[in-house]
Motif scaffolding. Structure first.
Motif, PDB file in Angstrom:
ATOM      1  N   MET A 279      25.577  -4.563  12.293  1.00  0.00           N
ATOM      2  CA  MET A 279      23.906  -2.967  12.282  1.00  0.00           C
ATOM      3  C   MET A 279      24.371  -2.004  13.601  1.00  0.00           C
ATOM      4  O   MET A 279      24.891  -2.802  14.945  1.00  0.00           O
ATOM      5  N   ILE A 280      24.350  -1.360  13.491  1.00  0.00           N
ATOM      6  CA  ILE A 280      24.078   0.067  14.960  1.00  0.00           C
ATOM      7  C   ILE A 280      22.946   0.121  15.244  1.00  0.00           C
ATOM      8  O   ILE A 280      21.498   0.342  14.355  1.00  0.00           O
ATOM      9  N   THR A 281      22.758   0.114  16.543  1.00  0.00           N
ATOM     10  CA  THR A 281      21.641   0.260  16.610  1.00  0.00           C
ATOM     11  C   THR A 281      21.114   1.167  17.465  1.00  0.00           C
ATOM     12  O   THR A 281      22.184   2.391  18.123  1.00  0.00           O
ATOM     13  N   SER A 282      19.354   1.588  17.306  1.00  0.00           N
ATOM     14  CA  SER A 282      19.396   3.086  17.200  1.00  0.00           C
ATOM     15  C   SER A 282      19.100   3.476  18.687  1.00  0.00           C
ATOM     16  O   SER A 282      18.749   3.399  19.311  1.00  0.00           O
ATOM     17  N   LEU A 283      19.533   5.080  18.544  1.00  0.00           N
ATOM     18  CA  LEU A 283      19.632   5.485  19.901  1.00  0.00           C
ATOM     19  C   LEU A 283      17.846   6.306  19.935  1.00  0.00           C
ATOM     20  O   LEU A 283      17.554   6.200  19.125  1.00  0.00           O
ATOM     21  N   SER A 284      16.950   5.743  21.252  1.00  0.00           N
ATOM     22  CA  SER A 284      15.791   6.742  21.763  1.00  0.00           C
ATOM     23  C   SER A 284      15.833   8.482  21.548  1.00  0.00           C
ATOM     24  O   SER A 284      16.804   8.886  21.335  1.00  0.00           O
ATOM     25  N   THR A 285      14.628   8.628  21.233  1.00  0.00           N
ATOM     26  CA  THR A 285      15.073   9.898  21.272  1.00  0.00           C
ATOM     27  C   THR A 285      15.554  11.113  22.053  1.00  0.00           C
ATOM     28  O   THR A 285      15.530  12.003  22.322  1.00  0.00           O
TER      29      THR A 285
ATOM     30  N   ALA B  74      24.141   3.412   9.298  1.00  0.00           N
ATOM     31  CA  ALA B  74      25.172   3.707   8.866  1.00  0.00           C
ATOM     32  C   ALA B  74      26.057   4.567   9.024  1.00  0.00           C
ATOM     33  O   ALA B  74      25.843   5.212   9.464  1.00  0.00           O
ATOM     34  N   TYR B  75      27.044   4.621   9.368  1.00  0.00           N
ATOM     35  CA  TYR B  75      28.019   6.023   9.441  1.00  0.00           C
ATOM     36  C   TYR B  75      28.333   6.559   8.043  1.00  0.00           C
ATOM     37  O   TYR B  75      28.390   5.673   6.854  1.00  0.00           O
ATOM     38  N   PRO B  76      27.976   7.354   7.831  1.00  0.00           N
ATOM     39  CA  PRO B  76      28.500   8.439   6.604  1.00  0.00           C
ATOM     40  C   PRO B  76      30.221   7.897   6.081  1.00  0.00           C
ATOM     41  O   PRO B  76      31.702   7.675   7.165  1.00  0.00           O
ATOM     42  N   ARG B  77      30.562   8.141   4.699  1.00  0.00           N
ATOM     43  CA  ARG B  77      31.212   7.394   4.451  1.00  0.00           C
ATOM     44  C   ARG B  77      33.039   8.738   4.500  1.00  0.00           C
ATOM     45  O   ARG B  77      33.400   8.298   4.467  1.00  0.00           O
ATOM     46  N   ASP B  78      32.641  10.258   4.307  1.00  0.00           N
ATOM     47  CA  ASP B  78      32.573  11.239   4.276  1.00  0.00           C
ATOM     48  C   ASP B  78      33.608  11.428   5.903  1.00  0.00           C
ATOM     49  O   ASP B  78      32.747  10.885   7.076  1.00  0.00           O
ATOM     50  N   VAL B  79      34.503  12.124   6.767  1.00  0.00           N
ATOM     51  CA  VAL B  79      34.903  11.964   7.411  1.00  0.00           C
ATOM     52  C   VAL B  79      33.889  13.409   8.710  1.00  0.00           C
ATOM     53  O   VAL B  79      33.173  14.415   7.204  1.00  0.00           O
ATOM     54  N   ILE B  80      33.763  13.057   9.990  1.00  0.00           N
ATOM     55  CA  ILE B  80      32.579  13.648  10.096  1.00  0.00           C
ATOM     56  C   ILE B  80      33.148  15.173  10.820  1.00  0.00           C
ATOM     57  O   ILE B  80      34.003  14.849  11.216  1.00  0.00           O
TER      58      ILE B  80
END
Length: 175
Positions: free
Chosen positions: A1-7, A106-112
């Motif tokens: 699970m990815i922790t969300s960053l605040s605005t 989630a992180y995307p499948r493709d490279v960033i």
């Protein structure tokens, strides 16, 4: 699970700039950039203003707990918004970004890919370099990404210089 960053955690500052998450209210900036043939010369197709308006809900989407997305580039001294900088999945097997990959947890499948677009009035002032360096620092400090790519038109020497100053190196041409 990815922790969300605040605005607030997604607002990034440099000596001269504030980078903040892109919002629906940035539509006029997007139109000014994406509908200008000179600005889009090396970036892609010139858009129609209505296409930009229709696309804004997609373009402001954020993935990986807010870590993947677009930031507006604002001047610290005046607050004027002068461009965009982004971390997005870059298409490998297709022409266009698969926007369905940008999901909150989630992180995307493709490279960033890191990229940027500026209003013409901001060209030649080091804004792209400053914004890109700050976003890359954020990416390597606040994400699990091990590498970030950039794609440029080989004739765009200004962007080649920016990316070199940011520490990226060429791995060759891909067409």
């Amino acid at each position: 699970m990815i922790t969300s960053l605040s605005t607030q955690e997604l607002v990034l500052e440099t000596e001269r700039l504030v980078l903040r998450p892109f919002e629906l209210e940035d539509v006029e900036l997007a139109i000014a950039m994406w509908c200008d043939p000179e600005v889009m010369r090396y970036v892609g197709d010139v858009d129609d203003p209505q296409e930009v308006r229709d696309f804004m809900p997609t373009i402001i989407g954020r993935g990986a707990g807010g870590r993947i997305g677009m930031w507006a580039i604002c001047r610290q001294d005046t607050g004027q918004t002068i461009g965009e900088v982004f971390l997005w999945p870059t298409p490998i097997e297709s022409e266009d970004i698969d926007w369905s990959q940008i999901v909150p947890d989630a992180y995307p499948r493709d490279v960033i890919e890191v990229g940027y677009v500026l209003l013409k009035e901001a060209w030649g002032q080091g804004v792209a370099t400053e914004a890109c360096k700050r976003l890359l620092r954020f990416a390597f400090e606040q994400t699990t990404l091990e590498s970030i790519y950039a794609t440029i038109d080989p004739d765009n020497t200004a962007s080649l210089n920016v990316l070199t100053k940011c520490g990226l190196c060429s791995i060759g041409l891909h067409r």
